[in-house]
Scaffold this motif. Structure first.
Motif, mmCIF file in Angstrom:
data_model
loop_
_atom_site.group_PDB
_atom_site.id
_atom_site.type_symbol
_atom_site.label_atom_id
_atom_site.label_comp_id
_atom_site.label_asym_id
_atom_site.label_seq_id
_atom_site.Cartn_x
_atom_site.Cartn_y
_atom_site.Cartn_z
ATOM 1 N N ILE A 97 0.859 -1.178 0.000
ATOM 2 C CA ILE A 97 0.000 0.000 0.000
ATOM 3 C C ILE A 97 0.899 1.234 0.000
ATOM 4 C CG2 ILE A 97 -0.209 0.285 2.507
ATOM 5 C CD1 ILE A 97 -3.292 0.679 1.978
ATOM 6 N N ALA A 136 -5.898 -1.364 5.371
ATOM 7 C CA ALA A 136 -5.732 0.024 4.961
ATOM 8 C C ALA A 136 -6.063 0.971 6.110
ATOM 9 C CB ALA A 136 -6.617 0.318 3.754
ATOM 10 N N TYR A 154 -3.928 8.163 0.176
ATOM 11 C CA TYR A 154 -3.395 6.962 -0.453
ATOM 12 C C TYR A 154 -3.274 7.199 -1.950
ATOM 13 C CZ TYR A 154 -3.827 3.803 3.572
ATOM 14 O OH TYR A 154 -3.674 3.174 4.779
ATOM 15 N N TYR A 182 -3.020 -0.615 -4.663
ATOM 16 C CA TYR A 182 -3.139 -1.288 -3.367
ATOM 17 C C TYR A 182 -3.270 -2.780 -3.631
ATOM 18 C CZ TYR A 182 -5.459 -2.743 1.055
ATOM 19 O OH TYR A 182 -5.818 -3.377 2.225
ATOM 20 N N TRP A 191 -11.325 -1.725 4.170
ATOM 21 C CA TRP A 191 -10.939 -1.218 2.851
ATOM 22 C C TRP A 191 -11.504 0.187 2.609
ATOM 23 C CZ3 TRP A 191 -14.800 0.141 -0.547
ATOM 24 C CH2 TRP A 191 -16.072 -0.395 -0.320
ATOM 25 N N PHE A 194 -9.229 3.044 2.561
ATOM 26 C CA PHE A 194 -8.506 3.247 1.306
ATOM 27 C C PHE A 194 -9.368 4.024 0.323
ATOM 28 C CE2 PHE A 194 -7.365 1.995 -3.029
ATOM 29 C CZ PHE A 194 -6.024 2.332 -3.042
ATOM 30 N N THR A 244 -8.296 7.899 -1.082
ATOM 31 C CA THR A 244 -7.631 7.828 -2.379
ATOM 32 C C THR A 244 -8.358 8.779 -3.326
ATOM 33 O OG1 THR A 244 -7.025 5.515 -1.988
ATOM 34 C CG2 THR A 244 -6.910 6.305 -4.264
#
Length: 540
Positions: free
Chosen positions: A225, A309, A408, A412, A466, A469, A473
């Motif tokens: 990651i 994450a 992020y 990933y 998750w 993430f 992102t």
């Protein structure tokens, strides 16, 4: 007479060299054309001549295709998915020999005439005659070649199991191919009734250190990651340096905290993740001037075994707060020494917090417009677009500065491990026992350390970690996404069995000839036959 197209070491070697000659570097025209060439090659097999519809292509974006080739036995209830990727990294490092990078036989011969250009270990391997050099020989077109040979043999001999060859583009950058393949795998499972027994990857055996020559079988794959940060300081003229704060100065504190930080190390089953390092760092000042750089960005690589994450973001936030506190303390000490008035403390916030603040201040429509302007810049990849979205929002919310925004950047790769699965345990013991025929010792590794597409099956995340993430992102749901919910549905265990090689992604990439063309074909055949419930002797 051998009636198999790829049934001898010589024919398998010729197949590999043909596959390697199809230059398929990631994000090139060759990568786009590879799937069509492979479809034509597979169509030459007798089974697919009679079952042409069993070869299918599936869109993976940017004109690239996932290739599926399905051998079905009428009485089989289980399906083994044979996973590989056909893209390769670039070849600039070959220098004058770059035209031969995709021609293993010619390159290996040419290297014998230029041995002085090789490091000692590679030179000794070259002189031994035991290795075939070339881009993609090891990583990983040999795995694909072995799977093609398995499909041919199974279809000719009517093994009582289904085999689905699934080979994908883009493993080397974003794994767009495997992420696209997940949807089709779920469809086959839910609509076509396939019961997946095992996801069997063919990545090569990676060394565990510079001098390691052991061979390995893998019951999982490491995760990766990329926690990232945008640093927003205060611009000033170089003649008045303490009226501002350079983003580069801010970045240096977090980078020192992140590089090799043992806080991010995980140890599982006597294996350890590599320590984090910086993959990319720069300021965003485009042209030279005597104005100091106001914004900078850094991307850090973190490997995973068990952590999610959400957990990594929490650790990253902790480290960032410590780093910015130190940065502020050091900066204020300088201001005191120079009798200057300091700026305020450096704020640390996640992208999701910045996004909410921007939407509250500017409205969702304006924020979406700003994001869309960045997304329309096709020359920027996913990572650069992430940086630029954060930068654009901070420029619209400058009152938050000085600040460090945590986010992020893709890709990933979740970690996957099925070492405790009974089928995997039994399969590993079987391969290790059969390898003794070749006086070969194969050791188990619980996490494949080369990063691979097995990350997108057998996904376990009961608490939806998750989402940390997805929420942090900037390009998630626009140019990049991961099918987490579908990945949960692909519950079969994973295993990686592949040939031995050395120096992936280097000009000295090479494949061990006996491992590739004599040992692995036998071991893979015997393993699949065992999984199919076929009785067999210890040698072919």
């Amino acid at each position: 007479m051998n009636r198999y197209r790829f049934g001898t070491p010589e024919k398998l070697r010729a197949l590999l060299c043909e596959l390697v000659s199809w230059d398929s570097r990631t994000l090139t025209e060759g990568e786009r054309f590879f799937s069509w060439k492979l479809q034509n090659k597979l169509s030459e097999l007798e089974y697919f001549t009679e079952n042409a519809d069993n070869i299918t292509l599936h869109d993976a974006g940017l004109g690239r295709q996932v290739v599926h080739a399905l051998y079905e036995h009428p009485d089989a209830t289980d399906t083994i998915v044979l996973i590989s990727h056909f893209d390769t990294v670039q070849t600039d490092e070959y220098g004058a020999l770059e035209p031969l990078a995709f021609h293993p036989e010619e390159l290996t011969k040419k290297l014998l005439e230029n041995k002085e250009m090789l490091p000692e270990a590679a030179r000794l391997d070259l002189e031994s005659g035991n290795y075939l050099f070339g881009r993609g020989t090891m990583d990983m077109k040999m795995g694909l070649a072995l799977h093609i040979q398995l499909i041919e043999r199974a279809s000719m001999e009517k093994w009582p199991i289904n085999l689905l060859l699934c080979t994908v583009p883009d493993e080397e950058v974003n794994s767009a191919g495997m992420r696209a393949a997940v949807k089709e795998l779920v469809r086959l499972q839910e609509q076509e009734g396939h019961r997946f027994k095992l996801f069997l990857n063919g990545e090569p055996s990676f060394s565990q250190g510079p001098a390691d020559t052991k061979e390995y079988i893998y019951s999982g794959t490491i995760g990766k990651i990329m926690p990232s940060a945008l640093f927003y300081g205060k611009e000033t003229h170089v003649g008045e340096p303490l009226k501002g704060m350079t983003a580069d100065y801010m970045a240096s504190f977090l980078t020192q905290k992140m590089e090799w930080n043992p806080l991010f190390r995980e140890i599982e089953q006597n294996e350890s993740t590599p320590l984090p390092v910086t993959l990319h760092q720069k300021d965003l000042k485009i042209q030279y001037s005597t104005q100091t750089p106001q914004r900078a960005a850094a991307l850090y690589n973190v490997f995973l075994f068990k952590r999610t994450a959400a957990e990594i973001m929490s650790l990253f936030e902790q480290v960032a707060n410590e780093a910015m506190a130190q940065c502020t303390e050091h900066y204020k000490a300088v201001c005191e020494r120079e009798s200057a008035v300091p700026l305020g403390d450096i704020r640390v916030l996640r992208f999701e917090e910045l996004l909410k603040y921007a939407e509250d201040q500017l409205g969702k429509n304006e924020v979406n417009r700003l994001k869309q302007e960045v997304l329309l810049q096709e020359e920027w990849d996913d990572r650069e677009q992430c940086i630029r979205i954060v930068d654009t929002l901070m420029m619209a919310c400058q009152e938050l500065g000085p600040a460090t925004v945590l986010f992020y950047a893709p890709p990933y790769y979740p970690a996957v491990n099925t070492s405790d699965d009974p089928l995997v345990k039994e399969s590993i013991e079987f391969v290790q026992e059969r390898a003794q025929v070749f006086d070969l010792t194969i050791e188990q590794v619980h996490y494949f350390n080369g990063i691979c597409d097995l990350s997108y099956v057998h996904y376990k995340d009961e608490e939806d970690h998750w989402k940390a993430f997805a929420e942090n992102t900037p390009v998630y749901g626009a140019t990049y996404s991961i099918p987490f919910e579908d990945m949960r549905k692909l519950t079969a265990p994973v295993l990686n069995v592949g040939p031995f090689g050395k120096d992936a992604h280097q000009k000295t990439e090479r494949l061990h000839i006996d491992s590739a063309f004599k040992e692995m074909p036998v071991l893979l055949e015997q393993l699949v036959k065992k999984l199919a419930g076929m009785n067999q002797t210890k040698s072919r």
